[in-house]
Design an enzyme around this catalytic site. Structure first.
Site, short mmCIF file in Angstrom:
data_model
loop_
_atom_site.label_atom_id
_atom_site.label_comp_id
_atom_site.label_asym_id
_atom_site.label_seq_id
_atom_site.Cartn_x
_atom_site.Cartn_y
_atom_site.Cartn_z
N HIS A 1 3.50 -6.01 11.81
CA HIS A 1 3.80 -7.40 12.19
C HIS A 1 4.05 -7.56 13.68
O HIS A 1 4.17 -8.68 14.17
CB HIS A 1 4.98 -7.93 11.37
N ARG B 1 5.55 1.96 12.67
CA ARG B 1 5.01 1.44 11.41
C ARG B 1 3.56 1.13 11.70
O ARG B 1 3.26 0.32 12.59
CB ARG B 1 5.74 0.20 10.94
N GLU C 1 7.13 -2.35 -1.36
CA GLU C 1 7.32 -3.77 -1.02
C GLU C 1 6.54 -4.70 -1.95
O GLU C 1 6.43 -5.89 -1.67
CB GLU C 1 6.94 -4.03 0.44
N ASP D 1 9.14 -8.83 1.47
CA ASP D 1 7.93 -8.83 0.66
C ASP D 1 8.25 -8.55 -0.81
O ASP D 1 7.66 -9.15 -1.70
CB ASP D 1 6.93 -7.80 1.22
#
Lengths: 250, 250, 250, 250, 250, 250
Positions: B46, B71, B147, B173
């Protein structure tokens, strides 16, 4: 369309040498391209930069006669197409383990009907010329990397994929897969495997290239009959000469 | 090879805190890394930047003792390998829904024979040391994100994938998948699910971490026995303190 | 031409608050601009980025109602003109030590006949409107930094330079010049000097702003009657909130 | 959440025009967005830049009323999610050849339960508003590209994928697949195929758009009843006007 | 505050070697810094990059023990201050032709009362430590370039400027000014001039460094008693090793 | 050294046309350079990018026959030297108001003894050739901008500065200084002044160029006997063609 000088050199049975750029800087690419190499490979796989930085690097290489090659980061239609749009005249694709992988790679590099390359070669037209679309399929060079046990086992099938131009050997990864150290360039096992691949490529009328981890290896690879040898990376060039200079002055 | 201090903290049963960088700026990464966190996670999923910008961010984190984590944006061998080459000491991989996903992720992070990581760790050698290749497989931390409902259902199978170090929970999520709002951090359902995952991880001797959307949640996650807690993002830090300052002066 | 909301606030005797961006990232600028500040200052002097990175930051601020300000890196016609071309609606200029410095700064910000600003406001037209040229001279805000003993001594002369809109106080540099520590925000000497500058500005009908190193200082500056207060930088916001979060969880 | 003006125009049966940006520069994006188009498409497929450069381009477009669209480089959850996080209000996805492809694309653009979009819309909240999560699924526009023989054959199935908003035709690639030249915009075969696709879209109540390689084609596409027409790229605009100017002066 | 290891080496009468980075890439800077040099100089004058790119380069150098130096592009307070803020531990300033030039340079590098350096050392604190302000004036190294006839004539006056740490000789520019070729490194005139400068520096207890255009020259400079020698640039390293490799394989 | 084709065209009394790039993108520069212009000017003054971005733009232009020119942002030795190092073959310098300004500009562009250009032409050697140093002084083109009343009054003295190649007229700024609107390209006063400057340049055997704000003006400038005409910017090209396309389809 501008010729692909690597194809000419290969046809003349002349050894071609490629520089290797793994740092994302267009001036560096231009310096390497002016250094006398026949080609310069912009490495998107282990090079620590993105496709976007490859664009000015390909532009910089295009100011010289060196053929602009890329190693893509993976067998991805999207990335390969963008690099071809940007004017790359050859693609080295990592991790080709099967004939299916190779077929997918070849299709990514060719327009229909041979493949599924998407149309939009902004820089292709500028570097290659206005007749780019007509000739691209037979100008762009496609080299499949053999660097795993699986790929080695399937090498003959891979070499028989139509319109694949040849293979490119990744000796460190192949060594690791064979249970050797990544720099086991002098071992008999690795060299036997390399010789086998050269013979297979020649048998099928395909090109064969390799990355050479040391200059000793590079010399040997020349003797093995390689079409294309990469004698180390830009980082290795910087380090080798820097170490030499520091040692001389301490 | 330089130790992975997160592994040391985990072995000592100490809570580790990671900063979270989602804006692509190396000075920001250095500021966060100097802030006292045990690790800093560079978020390629993100975070609104590309792999290339992660390089100077990892360099900046490497000027401190904070462990450089990433990530990745997806379970992609190409991207994960580039991030490891760049010196990441741990990878949090989004959207691990099955044991197969987890196995693929683990293989992307390990050299042969355990996996298929390609060899070319330019920064790895500089950050980790010259014996990087020998120790990388057991130094790099691999955390699979749980998630989705599917991932939650398969959590035990995922946790049993050999050489996966642990799981990392994405609460927003997971909440959305459970039919809740993305910030439903206080609901019993979500917290029950989180507790179940902690218990499963501990049962299998694996690590468990989580992103905490609020400080209340972060405190609770500490009490749940998490090994790793991320108390919000850089953007949240900027916003929270900015709102506090503006409110005080209006 | 789009109004300069800071002028409106100043005319209404309302305290204006500006965010302060010193890291070169357009998302960061947008986050700060969405945080509720009346203006956001892009700092080219101590901010570790170049004019080029200021462009997308100014674009990002322009998606909000916050007024885009810049602090230029020096009293340079070239740089100031580029920042104005890029749509800055106000300039804070460091190191104005004399009326001559101030006059040079004012001239850099105004088109002929008042000054020597060069014509080419690419983004000015887009942000300000098609009548930009006609109104720019009276819309753009010019604030001269008083931050040296020399500037302090010449403050009244500086304030009388025609078309200079006001002054902006740099308390750390002023403190250093006074022989104090850069964070001597609570000392009587510094505060006396600040109060003197506020009085001088008000006497001459000019605006006065300041950077506040702490929230206590920001409150006091509001009480001193400042028109514009900057309650710390983006880096301070990140650090303050990060420290708070880490402390709460240790 | 801010409305998607393209949906409004489509509902009013008004032709929408989109600019097309294929060079990675935020000022260029802002210039195009100020030019009067209803939308501006940031092209990640043939545009020679990366996702990271798309961020400031989307910010620049967000300073205007033009709707920010993207064409992603491939049908990738990771990339699409990042572009949506960055505030894109519509996605054109290349190479949708089957209903399965389309379903995967739709799922990448929708939060659970309709899809698997991951939560983290940093810019989404800033551009769309605080209620972004609640309304995003029905605001974001999803357009599947029909540009292969396979996609053309499966067009009706693709159009019936729930929550897909429409199709976008790639005429050059479709022409190549039909055995025509990439610029065979005047051929009957290509135009028949386009008309068939328009009719199919209208039959299923879906939108249909197209890239027009020439202005003659753009006019015709308007007459065919397109909802969205892209009258050429930024590069074409630069080239056409440059050629006109040079010719006039030679 | 972190020590300046160059000062320690100089005090021990040990020759210090600095790498020289003239391409704007942080990985390159890290590779050079890991190569064994005592310092690495980021060249903003002839290096083809801007101050902004110097930031991640300085961060990269800061992951090692090499002292981060910069050569600024000109004797500009604004630029020098930004580079010091970014953590540079020494500045080489081009074109110091008079004692006045040197005094201006020294003032740009020192906080009041010795100079007019502005306060805002974002990275300074992170690299140097929290007591940066207290010790910066005596830690930062200031080296004035002697590279013109005028500078050579004024060398003794320049060397007597208080708090200037020493001089750095630009042999190519000095040669050009003397009417020689830029690479006239072996001429007696140039070497006599260099020896004179070394003697002058030693007489005044100041440091003296030089850029060496060839390894022969570097050896000779060591014998001349230089404190600091730069044995060529990154570009020269790349070119020398590349030429060697290509020649060996042709 | 590679010839400067502009000098050849000027000697042949042929009108030279230059493209003008004011957005910082190397692909854009290459597109413009491929458009048929004799030269392409990279505008550092009003162009919203920094020197660093000019490097890949100059590389891109170097893939074509178009002569790479720059307009520097100000009469600064540091910036001009960096742009020449980067391979610019001509410099247009803004705001030359006096013969002293012109002399300073000429000195910045010439090596000793004519000037004080510093030696380090990394790209100069690659673009120009190994004999760059020997021929640079008489190859690089120097054009002083006349764009103020003061510059206009001093034009004859400026034109007599030895080794200045000519002048370049900035009509908008000149118009503003004359009390006219910036786009008063049709007024008699402005055209009289331009004609006077052309006559003066011709009298002294110097070149004269101009930026033309409209195509009508460009035609007239050709008739006035200009050596070099810039028929608008890249932004104008984008806007003009975009407006034409949108109008045709509304």
């Amino acid at each position: 369309m501008r010729e692909n000088r690597l194809r000419t050199l290969f046809a003349q049975k002349k050894l071609a040498l490629s520089g290797w750029v793994s740092m994302g800087n267009s001036l560096l690419a231009e310096v390497v391209a002016n250094g006398g190499y026949d080609a310069v490979t912009v490495d998107l796989q282990h090079g620590l930069f993105s496709v976007e930085s490859a664009i000015p690097m390909l532009q910089a290489i295009s100011t010289t006669d060196a053929v602009p090659l890329v190693r893509c980061s993976e067998n991805s239609l999207g990335e390969i197409n963008k690099l071809l749009d940007a004017g790359a005249y050859g693609v080295i694709c990592p991790l080709i383990n099967t004939a299916d992988d190779a077929e997918r790679f070849v299709r990514a590099c060719h327009y229909s009907p041979r493949g599924g390359r998407s149309y939009g070669p902004a820089r292709g037209f500028m570097y290659g010329g206005p007749d780019y679309f007509t000739h691209a399929n037979r100008t762009i060079l496609t080299l499949a990397m053999i660097e795993t046990n699986e790929g080695y086992a399937n090498a003959e099938a891979i070499l028989q994929v139509p319109d694949l131009d040849g293979i490119f050997i990744g000796p460190s990864d192949l060594a690791i897969e064979m249970g050797l150290a990544p720099d086991a360039y002098e071992t008999r096992e690795l060299n036997d495997a390399i010789r086998t691949l050269v013979a297979l490529a020649q048998k099928h009328g395909k090109y064969v290239g390799i990355f050479a981890g040391t200059m000793d290896m590079a010399q040997r690879m020349k003797e093995f009959g390689m079409d294309l040898v990469v004698p180390g990376t830009d980082i290795q060039q910087i380090k080798a000469e820097g170490a030499r200079r520091i040692a001389a002055l301490r």
